[in-house]
Motif scaffolding. Structure first.
Motif, short mmCIF file in Angstrom:
data_model
loop_
_atom_site.label_atom_id
_atom_site.label_comp_id
_atom_site.label_asym_id
_atom_site.label_seq_id
_atom_site.Cartn_x
_atom_site.Cartn_y
_atom_site.Cartn_z
N GLY A 108 1.09 -1.18 -0.65
CA GLY A 108 0.18 -0.21 0.10
C GLY A 108 0.79 1.54 0.28
O GLY A 108 2.04 1.36 0.46
N LYS A 109 0.36 2.43 -0.36
CA LYS A 109 1.45 3.14 -0.16
C LYS A 109 0.74 3.75 1.21
O LYS A 109 0.16 3.43 2.21
CB LYS A 109 0.67 5.05 -1.04
CG LYS A 109 0.58 5.92 -1.24
CD LYS A 109 -0.04 7.47 -2.09
CE LYS A 109 0.42 8.30 -0.85
NZ LYS A 109 -0.43 9.13 -2.13
N GLY A 110 2.41 4.63 1.26
CA GLY A 110 2.25 4.44 3.33
C GLY A 110 1.60 5.18 3.73
O GLY A 110 1.10 6.60 3.09
N THR A 111 1.78 5.55 5.18
CA THR A 111 1.37 6.85 6.11
C THR A 111 2.26 7.24 6.65
O THR A 111 3.04 6.34 7.27
CB THR A 111 0.00 6.31 6.77
OG1 THR A 111 -1.06 7.24 7.34
CG2 THR A 111 0.12 5.28 7.09
N GLN A 112 2.40 8.10 6.86
CA GLN A 112 3.38 8.86 8.06
C GLN A 112 3.16 8.69 9.11
O GLN A 112 2.33 9.46 8.83
CB GLN A 112 3.70 10.17 7.23
CG GLN A 112 4.92 11.02 8.42
CD GLN A 112 6.43 10.98 7.94
OE1 GLN A 112 6.61 9.80 6.78
NE2 GLN A 112 6.95 10.11 9.51
N VAL A 113 3.57 8.25 9.73
CA VAL A 113 3.63 8.64 11.98
C VAL A 113 4.90 9.09 12.26
O VAL A 113 6.13 8.52 12.02
CB VAL A 113 4.19 6.66 11.87
CG1 VAL A 113 3.81 7.65 13.65
CG2 VAL A 113 2.50 6.68 11.14
#
Length: 117
Positions: A108-113
């Motif tokens: 998946g397209k990443g999500t920033q944490v």
């Protein structure tokens, strides 16, 4: 088409919590393990957790064990990652992954944490 969409990232203070979601489509959700990986700047991508939604078996890397919880909603073809007691070293881009066979890896397209101290 196989698709994975990660969401739920954000900026949180150390000690805080976030819940990531990975919504999937294009394959039989119950037949495969879904994993969460993360990649911090300048570091290699690391696998941190995965779940086999058919039997509920889970895996956690030592770095997140006891703080993160992976779960799945088979009706929604979605995997969640509940992240508690977040630390600055958890700052990374988080990706979900499924491997459907040899040379059939989907991300998946990443999500920033981002965890601030």
């Amino acid at each position: 088409d196989v698709q994975l969409q990660a969401s739920g990232g954000g900026v949180v203070q150390a000690g805080g919590s976030l819940r990531l979601s990975c919504t999937t489509s294009g394959f039989t959700f119950d037949d495969y393990a879904i994993g969460w990986f993360r990649q911090a700047p300048g570091k290699e991508r690391e696998g941190i957790s995965c779940i086999n939604s058919s039997d509920g078996n889970t895996y956690y890397a030592d770095s997140v064990k006891g703080r993160f919880t992976i779960s799945s909603d088979n009706a929604k073809n979605t995997v969640y990652l509940r992240m508690n007691s977040l630390k600055p070293e958890d700052t990374a881009v988080y990706y979900c992954h499924v491997g459907l066979g040899v040379l059939r890896n989907y991300w998946g397209k990443g999500t920033q944490v981002t965890v601030s101290s």
